[in-house]
Write an enzyme that holds these catalytic residues in place. Structure first.
Site, mmCIF file in Angstrom:
data_model
loop_
_atom_site.group_PDB
_atom_site.id
_atom_site.type_symbol
_atom_site.label_atom_id
_atom_site.label_comp_id
_atom_site.label_asym_id
_atom_site.label_seq_id
_atom_site.Cartn_x
_atom_site.Cartn_y
_atom_site.Cartn_z
ATOM 1 N N PRO A 148 1.130 -0.960 -0.264
ATOM 2 C CG PRO A 148 -0.485 -1.730 1.779
ATOM 3 C CD PRO A 148 0.776 -2.191 1.180
ATOM 4 C CD GLU A 149 6.001 2.772 -1.363
ATOM 5 O OE1 GLU A 149 5.777 3.551 -1.849
ATOM 6 O OE2 GLU A 149 6.205 1.653 -1.779
ATOM 7 C CE LYS A 155 3.056 6.229 1.595
ATOM 8 N NZ LYS A 155 3.928 5.447 2.978
ATOM 9 N NE ARG A 177 8.796 2.125 6.990
ATOM 10 C CZ ARG A 177 8.388 1.762 8.404
ATOM 11 N NH1 ARG A 177 9.907 1.110 8.738
ATOM 12 N NH2 ARG A 177 8.031 1.939 8.443
#
Length: 266
Positions: free
Chosen positions: A2-3, A59, A252
């Site tokens: 989900p971007e 998003k 990340r």
DNA sequence: GGGTAGACCCGTGCCC
DNA sequence: ATGCAACGGGTCTACC
């Protein structure tokens, strides 16, 4: 996944499947995903109504509730998730955390394996974005505003692109893709980028997002020159075969090509 | 004091 | 059984 491109696809999916159908039942299977709303409240707001339209900001997906008090259903997927529209309750997907049943017998499931997603209610997408402090949507922001908003930041390029308060929608995967295609090292302080590079970054961002949305609709078919398919252990630059390097930014994993994205900070 | 970055945490599933 | 890493983001802390 989900971007922004994934969420845009969910918006399209919701639009194609779940509009103008009267809602018969609502079931919350993982209460922790509810944000500022109770199952009881969701029931009273949704039961007997229908979704009128769907929008997206960053998003988040928003579905307008027609009739009653109006308002919008808000969905965010966290690290994992998707929507699923199906007919037979026996086909209820695994990790279905929130289920809407329509009078036509079909269901719309909010699938969210890791439960990092959220379901909420809002008066409007604008009011929600404002309350959350979200920046402009990455697909809507113009070149000028993009340059201004990045220019007043001191952080690294990747961290800034992923900061939802600066602009909304870019996550780990597409930040890497955009910086790779723009030839910018992920740690380059954004306030050192010249006007031309900021323009390039903005144009590349639009290209990447549009390409990714199209790819989602075609079921994951990215151009061969994209970093995404090579973004794994042992992956090499699709342009010249240079082994990709990995570093951590904002917690990340970050992939980049050391030859095409030179570190200007030396 | 605000902006920034890093550590840690939140379910879950998969690999070893 | 354990450790680990995952397309997100919130909180806390240290630092400038």
């Amino acid at each position: 996944m989900p971007e922004l491109p994934d969420v845009e696809y969910y918006r399209i999916y919701l639009t194609a499947t779940a509009l103008h159908k009267t809602i018969a039942r609502v079931e919350v299977r993982a209460p922790r995903i509810l944000e500022g709303v109770t199952e009881r409240r969701l029931r009273s707001v949704l039961a007997g109504r229908a979704f009128q339209s769907a929008r997206r900001h960053g998003k988040y997906v928003f579905a307008a509730i027609e009739g009653g008090e109006g308002g919008w259903l808000v969905m965010h997927f966290g690290m994992t998730g998707r929507l699923s529209y199906f007919k037979d309750i026996g086909d209820d997907p695994k990790h279905d955390r929130f289920l809407i049943g329509f009078e036509n017998g079909y269901f719309l499931a909010f699938v969210n394996q890791r439960k990092f997603g959220h379901v909420a209610l809002a008066m409007s997408p604008e009011a929600f974005a404002e309350a959350k402090g979200l920046g402009p949507d990455a697909l809507s922001i113009g070149r000028e505003e993009f340059a201004v908003r990045l220019g007043e930041r001191r952080g690294g390029a990747k961290a800034t692109l992923m900061n939802q308060k600066v602009l909304a929608g870019i996550g780990n995967i597409y930040a890497d893709e955009i910086l790779f295609r723009a030839g910018v090292h992920p740690k380059t302080p954004v306030n050192t980028l010249d006007e031309e590079t900021l323009g390039t970054l903005h144009a590349v961002m639009g290209d990447v997002l549009h390409t990714a949305i199209a790819a989602k609709r075609r079921c994951e078919d990215f151009p061969g020159s994209y970093l995404l398919p090579h973004r794994h252990e042992g992956g090499v630059c699709p342009l010249d075969g240079t082994p990709l390097e990995t570093i951590t930014i904002s917690g990340r994993r970050t992939y980049f090509c050391p030859t095409h994205q030179s570190d200007e900070r030396e």
